[in-house]
Write an enzyme that holds these catalytic residues in place. Structure first.
Site, PDB file in Angstrom:
ATOM      1  N   GLY A  46     -17.178  10.180   1.913  1.00 26.07           N
ATOM      2  CA  GLY A  46     -16.729   8.864   2.343  1.00 26.07           C
ATOM      3  C   GLY A  46     -15.303   8.945   2.845  1.00 26.07           C
ATOM      4  N   GLN A  51      -7.103   6.425   5.780  1.00 27.42           N
ATOM      5  CA  GLN A  51      -6.911   7.827   5.374  1.00 27.42           C
ATOM      6  C   GLN A  51      -6.635   8.745   6.564  1.00 27.42           C
ATOM      7  OE1 GLN A  51     -10.650   7.722   2.749  1.00 27.42           O
ATOM      8  NE2 GLN A  51      -9.332   9.178   1.705  1.00 27.42           N
ATOM      9  N   CYS A  96     -11.184  11.938  -4.161  1.00 28.76           N
ATOM     10  CA  CYS A  96     -10.760  11.282  -2.919  1.00 28.76           C
ATOM     11  C   CYS A  96     -10.112  12.329  -2.023  1.00 28.76           C
ATOM     12  CB  CYS A  96      -9.756  10.180  -3.246  1.00 28.76           C
ATOM     13  SG  CYS A  96      -9.148   9.286  -1.798  1.00 28.76           S
ATOM     14  N   LEU A  97     -10.435  12.291  -0.741  1.00 25.67           N
ATOM     15  CA  LEU A  97      -9.838  13.246   0.209  1.00 25.67           C
ATOM     16  C   LEU A  97      -8.321  13.093   0.279  1.00 25.67           C
ATOM     17  CD1 LEU A  97     -12.463  13.195   3.097  1.00 25.67           C
ATOM     18  CD2 LEU A  97     -11.907  15.137   1.624  1.00 25.67           C
ATOM     19  N   HIS A 138     -15.300   2.334  -3.708  1.00 31.27           N
ATOM     20  CA  HIS A 138     -14.142   3.232  -3.560  1.00 31.27           C
ATOM     21  C   HIS A 138     -13.516   3.064  -2.172  1.00 31.27           C
ATOM     22  CE1 HIS A 138     -12.073   7.282  -4.093  1.00 31.27           C
ATOM     23  NE2 HIS A 138     -11.978   7.090  -2.793  1.00 31.27           N
ATOM     24  N   GLU A 139     -14.349   3.062  -1.137  1.00 33.17           N
ATOM     25  CA  GLU A 139     -13.837   2.954   0.235  1.00 33.17           C
ATOM     26  C   GLU A 139     -13.299   1.555   0.530  1.00 33.17           C
ATOM     27  OE1 GLU A 139     -13.303   5.637   1.565  1.00 33.17           O
ATOM     28  OE2 GLU A 139     -14.697   6.904   0.470  1.00 33.17           O
ATOM     29  N   HIS A 142      -9.758   1.200  -0.526  1.00 35.05           N
ATOM     30  CA  HIS A 142      -8.785   1.742   0.449  1.00 35.05           C
ATOM     31  C   HIS A 142      -8.336   0.677   1.447  1.00 35.05           C
ATOM     32  CE1 HIS A 142      -8.439   6.047  -0.357  1.00 35.05           C
ATOM     33  NE2 HIS A 142      -9.753   6.188  -0.433  1.00 35.05           N
TER      34      HIS A 142
HETATM   35  C1  QAP Z   1     -15.152   8.680  -2.252  1.00 38.31           C
HETATM   36  O1  QAP Z   1     -14.690  10.940  -1.889  1.00 38.31           O
HETATM   37  C2  QAP Z   1     -16.156   8.705  -3.358  1.00 38.31           C
HETATM   38  O2  QAP Z   1     -10.660  16.452  -4.348  1.00 38.31           O
HETATM   39  C3  QAP Z   1     -15.297   9.828  -1.295  1.00 38.31           C
HETATM   40  O3  QAP Z   1     -10.691  18.760  -2.979  1.00 38.31           O
HETATM   41  C4  QAP Z   1     -15.789   9.130  -4.618  1.00 38.31           C
HETATM   42  O4  QAP Z   1     -15.372  12.274  -0.238  1.00 38.31           O
HETATM   43  C5  QAP Z   1     -17.445   8.317  -3.148  1.00 38.31           C
HETATM   44  C6  QAP Z   1     -13.083  15.597  -1.763  1.00 38.31           C
HETATM   45  C7  QAP Z   1     -16.713   9.145  -5.654  1.00 38.31           C
HETATM   46  C8  QAP Z   1     -18.359   8.330  -4.178  1.00 38.31           C
HETATM   47  C9  QAP Z   1     -18.006   8.751  -5.421  1.00 38.31           C
HETATM   48  C10 QAP Z   1     -12.247  15.493  -2.857  1.00 38.31           C
HETATM   49  C11 QAP Z   1     -13.082  16.785  -1.060  1.00 38.31           C
HETATM   50  C12 QAP Z   1     -13.909  14.479  -1.284  1.00 38.31           C
HETATM   51  C13 QAP Z   1     -11.470  16.560  -3.267  1.00 38.31           C
HETATM   52  C14 QAP Z   1     -14.730  12.153  -1.245  1.00 38.31           C
HETATM   53  C15 QAP Z   1     -11.485  17.753  -2.543  1.00 38.31           C
HETATM   54  C16 QAP Z   1     -12.305  17.874  -1.437  1.00 38.31           C
HETATM   55  C17 QAP Z   1     -13.937  13.258  -1.831  1.00 38.31           C
HETATM   56 CO    CO Z   2     -10.752   7.820  -1.210  1.00 40.84          CO
END
Ligand code: QAP
Ligand code: CO
Length: 177
Positions: A46, A51, A96-97, A138-139, A142
């Site tokens: 996501g 971001q 989270c990215l 979550h999104e 943001h």
């Molecule tokens: C948000 O999160 C989310 O730490 C999206 O090193 C969170 O895409 C959606 C990511 C929980 C559903 C459930 C995180 C990639 C990606 C990191 C992400 C990393 C590399 C997170």
């Molecule tokens: Co995020």
């Protein structure tokens, strides 16, 4: 298409309240395409526009299927979302990215319904549960300038600030190594 730089915590831009989208034009479509390419390239599921430093109410989600792969036909593009119903509660270990390398359990609604527009400005409603419901919440946070770490209780927030120093050191050394 292009891979865009991701804005990382503690960048103040992540606190921006995003603006409503009024024009569903080729600029929006190009941004959504770049966001998708960026999300896939960085192993995300996501991504919100803020971001990638664009403060507009747009987010994308592509959950992996049973086989663990993400399929482009599952691309979900959500513009100008509003929460119209939310029930139950569930805990999920979120990441989270914009906060790479840190994960913590966050409580969210278990089921949500959102009204939103697609990339053409058409009005849609989506009812979601499970991981999709978590990702949407979550999104959507943001878009209001809220990160998952902002929702942590004080003690776990302190743990995060401590771990962040270690993560930042690791990332600095991996840039030079
Ligand atoms: C948000 O999160 C989310 O730490 C999206 O090193 C969170 O895409 C959606 C990511 C929980 C559903 C459930 C995180 C990639 C990606 C990191 C992400 C990393 C590399 C997170
Ligand atoms: Co995020």
């Amino acid at each position: 298409m292009a891979i865009l730089p991701i804005v990382k915590y503690p960048d103040k831009r992540l606190k921006t309240k995003s603006q409503k989208v009024w024009e569903f034009d080729e600029n929006l479509h190009a941004l959504l395409d770049d966001m998708y390419e960026t999300m896939i390239a960085t192993n995300g599921i996501g991504l919100a526009a803020i971001q990638v430093a664009k403060p507009i109410c747009a987010l994308i989600i592509t959950l992996p299927r049973e086989d663990g792969e993400q399929y482009e036909e599952d691309r979900l593009e959500i513009i100008n979302p509003t929460l119209i119903n939310a029930t139950g509660a569930s805990l999920y270990q979120e990441g989270c990215l914009s906060v790479p390398g840190f994960y913590e359990e966050i409580e969210r609604f278990a089921e949500v319904s959102v009204a939103y527009q697609n990339r053409f400005g058409e009005e849609k409603v989506l009812k979601a549960d499970g991981l999709l419901a978590i990702a949407i919440q979550h999104e959507m946070d943001h878009l209001n300038g809220v990160l998952f770490v902002d929702k942590l209780p004080l003690l776990r927030r302190k743990k995060f600030e401590k771990e962040l120093k270690r993560i930042q050191k690791e990332q600095k050394s991996s840039q030079t190594n």
